[in-house]
Scaffold this motif. Structure first.
Motif, short mmCIF file in Angstrom:
data_model
loop_
_atom_site.label_atom_id
_atom_site.label_comp_id
_atom_site.label_asym_id
_atom_site.label_seq_id
_atom_site.Cartn_x
_atom_site.Cartn_y
_atom_site.Cartn_z
N SER A 95 0.84 -1.20 0.00
CA SER A 95 0.00 0.00 0.00
C SER A 95 0.87 1.25 0.00
CB SER A 95 -0.93 0.02 1.22
OG SER A 95 -1.83 -1.06 1.16
N ALA A 96 1.92 1.24 0.81
CA ALA A 96 2.84 2.38 0.88
C ALA A 96 3.55 2.58 -0.45
CB ALA A 96 3.85 2.18 2.00
N LYS A 97 3.95 1.47 -1.07
CA LYS A 97 4.63 1.53 -2.37
C LYS A 97 3.73 2.19 -3.41
CE LYS A 97 6.54 -1.55 -5.90
NZ LYS A 97 6.86 -2.94 -6.24
N ALA A 98 2.46 1.79 -3.45
CA ALA A 98 1.51 2.37 -4.41
C ALA A 98 1.30 3.86 -4.13
CB ALA A 98 0.18 1.62 -4.34
N PHE A 99 1.17 4.22 -2.85
CA PHE A 99 0.97 5.62 -2.49
C PHE A 99 2.18 6.46 -2.91
CE2 PHE A 99 1.74 9.12 0.44
CZ PHE A 99 0.58 9.85 0.28
N LEU A 100 3.38 5.97 -2.62
CA LEU A 100 4.59 6.72 -2.98
C LEU A 100 4.71 6.87 -4.49
CD1 LEU A 100 7.07 5.28 -0.34
CD2 LEU A 100 6.09 7.58 -0.38
N ALA A 101 4.42 5.81 -5.22
CA ALA A 101 4.48 5.88 -6.69
C ALA A 101 3.50 6.93 -7.22
CB ALA A 101 4.19 4.50 -7.29
N GLN A 102 2.30 6.99 -6.63
CA GLN A 102 1.31 7.99 -7.05
C GLN A 102 1.77 9.41 -6.72
OE1 GLN A 102 -2.14 6.72 -4.89
NE2 GLN A 102 -2.67 5.12 -6.36
N GLY A 148 4.92 10.47 -7.05
CA GLY A 148 6.11 10.85 -7.81
C GLY A 148 7.40 10.13 -7.46
N PHE A 149 7.35 9.16 -6.56
CA PHE A 149 8.56 8.42 -6.24
C PHE A 149 8.81 7.41 -7.35
CE2 PHE A 149 7.43 10.36 -2.34
CZ PHE A 149 8.61 10.50 -1.61
N ARG A 150 10.01 7.40 -7.89
CA ARG A 150 10.30 6.65 -9.11
C ARG A 150 10.80 5.23 -8.88
NH1 ARG A 150 10.34 10.20 -13.41
NH2 ARG A 150 10.53 12.40 -12.86
N ASN A 151 11.35 4.95 -7.72
CA ASN A 151 12.01 3.65 -7.52
C ASN A 151 11.72 3.12 -6.12
OD1 ASN A 151 13.66 1.43 -7.68
ND2 ASN A 151 15.57 2.58 -7.71
N VAL A 152 10.49 2.67 -5.91
CA VAL A 152 10.08 2.14 -4.61
C VAL A 152 10.03 0.62 -4.71
CG1 VAL A 152 8.34 2.16 -2.79
CG2 VAL A 152 8.69 4.21 -4.20
N ARG A 153 10.69 -0.04 -3.77
CA ARG A 153 10.74 -1.50 -3.75
C ARG A 153 10.21 -2.02 -2.41
NH1 ARG A 153 16.59 -3.39 -5.54
NH2 ARG A 153 15.44 -5.24 -6.17
N ASN A 154 9.39 -3.03 -2.47
CA ASN A 154 8.86 -3.68 -1.27
C ASN A 154 9.82 -4.79 -0.85
OD1 ASN A 154 7.31 -4.93 0.70
ND2 ASN A 154 5.54 -5.24 -0.59
N LEU A 155 10.12 -4.85 0.44
CA LEU A 155 10.92 -5.95 0.97
C LEU A 155 10.03 -7.20 1.02
CD1 LEU A 155 13.46 -7.14 2.27
CD2 LEU A 155 12.64 -6.25 4.47
N ILE A 156 10.33 -8.17 0.18
CA ILE A 156 9.50 -9.37 0.07
C ILE A 156 9.48 -10.12 1.41
CG2 ILE A 156 9.25 -11.60 -1.11
CD1 ILE A 156 10.79 -10.22 -3.50
N GLY A 157 8.28 -10.36 1.90
CA GLY A 157 8.13 -11.06 3.18
C GLY A 157 8.32 -10.19 4.40
N GLY A 158 8.62 -8.90 4.18
CA GLY A 158 8.75 -7.95 5.27
C GLY A 158 9.83 -8.29 6.27
N ILE A 159 9.70 -7.71 7.46
CA ILE A 159 10.70 -7.91 8.49
C ILE A 159 10.70 -9.37 8.96
CG2 ILE A 159 9.28 -7.26 10.48
CD1 ILE A 159 11.87 -5.73 11.49
N THR A 160 9.58 -10.06 8.78
CA THR A 160 9.52 -11.47 9.16
C THR A 160 10.54 -12.27 8.37
OG1 THR A 160 7.18 -11.24 9.69
CG2 THR A 160 8.00 -13.48 9.35
N ALA A 161 10.59 -12.06 7.05
CA ALA A 161 11.56 -12.76 6.21
C ALA A 161 12.99 -12.26 6.51
CB ALA A 161 11.23 -12.54 4.74
N TYR A 162 13.13 -10.98 6.74
CA TYR A 162 14.45 -10.39 6.99
C TYR A 162 15.09 -10.98 8.24
CZ TYR A 162 17.98 -6.78 7.77
OH TYR A 162 19.17 -6.11 7.98
N GLN A 163 14.29 -11.29 9.25
CA GLN A 163 14.83 -11.78 10.53
C GLN A 163 15.12 -13.28 10.53
OE1 GLN A 163 11.75 -10.23 13.12
NE2 GLN A 163 13.10 -8.58 13.77
N GLN A 164 14.77 -13.98 9.47
CA GLN A 164 15.02 -15.44 9.42
C GLN A 164 16.44 -15.75 9.01
OE1 GLN A 164 11.94 -17.04 6.92
NE2 GLN A 164 10.41 -16.86 8.52
#
Length: 98
Positions: free
Chosen positions: A73-80, A82-98
Motif C-alpha cells: 500500500s505504501a509503495k503504491a501511495f509513494l508511486a502515485q 512521484g517516487f520513481r524507484n520504490v521496492r517492497n521488501l519481500i516477506g517484510g521484516i519477518t523474512a528479513y529476521q530469518q
C-alpha cells in the motif's frame, strides 16, 4: 523496479551501501524490532508525512512492514506521489529476521 528479497538487502547492507529503508509498521511494532538504519513512518501517517521523504523521490526507497501488505500500500501511495524507484521488501521484516 522489482521488489527486493531480504538476502539482497542484507548483502547490500553488509557492503556498506547507504540505503533508504522505510518502516511503515505501527509504533509498537517498530519498538519491538527494526532494521538498522530504517526510517519509521506508520502507513496511516504517510499521507501527512510524505514530505519528509521528498529528498528520496529520485532514488531507491525500500519499504517494509511485517509481511508485505502494508508495504505494498505504501509503495503504491509513494508511486502515485512521484517516487520513481520504490521496492517492497519481500516477506517484510519477518523474512528479513530469518
Amino acid at each position: 523496479m522489482s521488489d527486493i528479497a531480504s538476502d539482497e538487502l542484507k548483502q547490500r547492507q553488509a557492503a556498506g551501501e547507504k540505503l533508504v529503508i522505510l518502516d511503515v509498521r505501527e509504533g509498537w511494532e517498530y519498538e519491538e524490532s527494526r532494521i538498522e538504519g530504517s526510517q519509521h513512518i506508520p502507513l496511516g501517517s504517510l499521507p501527512q508525512r510524505v514530505d519528509e521523504l521528498e529528498d528520496f523521490k529520485e532514488g531507491e526507497v525500500i519499504v517494509h512492514c511485517k509481511g508485505g501488505s502494508r508495504a505494498n500500500s505504501a509503495k503504491a501511495f509513494l508511486a502515485q506521489n512521484g517516487f520513481r524507484n520504490v521496492r517492497n521488501l519481500i516477506g517484510g521484516i519477518t523474512a528479513y529476521q530469518q
